[in-house]
Design a protein around this motif. Structure first.
Motif: not given
Length: 306
Positions: A106-117
């Motif tokens: 993103e513009g602010i920098g890398p964003v680590r995101c955990a996802v559960r589906i």
């Protein structure tokens, strides 16, 4: 042509939470086209999924309101993470729970995101805040803020919470109020707000009204967000505002070492209830790590013909 999907974010129920447009395969659009498409959707935010600059990352996100681009926002991060997981794994879910980690640029920098589906149409995502909230020393008069929000001075503030300016990439004037009735009373006058609100991070700060408790039994805080400079009369769920609020909670509540799990409800007055999960990690008395998460449900999909 590019496919798109509409998600309701920070809710597991369709037609609640904060709606988001997710446009896939968006490399072919230039800045002006993305802004025009965001105006066409006319949602608080539209996120464009592009090829990541770092090949080990999942995707690059460009986030637009109807009026401008944002460097970071919470509900586009959560919604895009869930949407990308559904797009990649939807056909193979078959009722199974799948957990995965995505790196989103993103513009602010890398964003680590955990996802559960767990099923094809709903999911949960939680991201690490890329930048901890910082308080600005800009002076803010409680009386001026109250006038712009239709609040009496005695309704503003609780315990040691006071009006303050915080930003974790997007600035907000955090306005604590005594109770739910004071929060329900708030109404932002755009002209007055433009006169009294401070500038920070190159933009006019938005208003975030909050109090303890909530209508939902799990809520620790109840909130409302007004962004007249963005053309948003009120927003039903604002992850970037919760990111700013994390700093105020840490400072005003004197959080001790350990993990603190909180739930913030928003959008109740709009008939679009949202629940935002906030986790704060403290080492000693220092805030070291913040995570924000919530659910997202897909309600529509289609194809852009431009």
């Amino acid at each position: 042509m590019s496919d798109y999907a509409i998600y309701d974010v920070f809710s597991d129920t369709a037609l609640a939470g904060n709606p988001l447009a997710v446009v896939f395969d968006a490399d072919r659009f230039d800045d002006a086209q993305m802004q025009a498409i965001a105006r066409e959707f006319n949602l608080s935010e539209t996120v464009f999924v592009r090829t990541a600059e770092n090949p080990v990352h999942t995707a690059k996100l460009r986030i637009f309101t109807p009026g401008r681009e944002l460097p970071f926002a919470g509900h586009p991060t959560v919604g895009a993470a869930v949407a990308l997981a559904h797009r990649r794994l939807g056909a193979s879910l078959a009722g199974n729970r799948i957990d995965l980690v995505k790196m989103l640029e993103e513009g602010i920098g890398p964003v680590r995101c955990a996802v559960r589906i767990d099923r094809e149409t709903a999911g949960f995502a939680e991201f690490d805040l890329p930048r901890l909230a910082r308080r600005s020393g800009i002076g803010i008069l409680r009386e001026d803020i109250g006038t712009a929000l239709g609040l009496d001075p005695h309704e503003i503030g609780f315990e040691n919470h006071e009006v303050s300016l915080w930003s974790a990439g997007v600035p907000f004037v955090l306005v604590p109020v005594h109770d739910l009735s004071a929060a329900a009373k708030a109404e932002c006058d755009p002209a007055l707000w433009e006169r009294v609100a401070p500038m920070a991070d190159g933009q006019l700060a938005s208003a975030y009204v909050y109090c303890r408790g909530g209508v939902h039994h799990t809520a620790d805080f109840h909130a409302r967000m007004f962004a007249p400079a963005e053309g948003i009369a009120e927003d039903p769920a604002t992850g970037s505002a919760v990111a700013a609020l994390s700093g105020a909670i840490h400072e005003h509540d004197g959080l001790r070492e350990g993990n603190h799990a909180l739930v913030i409800e928003q959008g109740v007055e709009m008939g679009r209830p949202s629940l935002i999960h906030l986790h704060l990690d403290c080492t000693g008395r220092e805030l070291t790590h913040v995570r924000i998460g919530g659910e997202a449900v897909r309600i529509a999909e289609g194809r852009l013909l431009v």
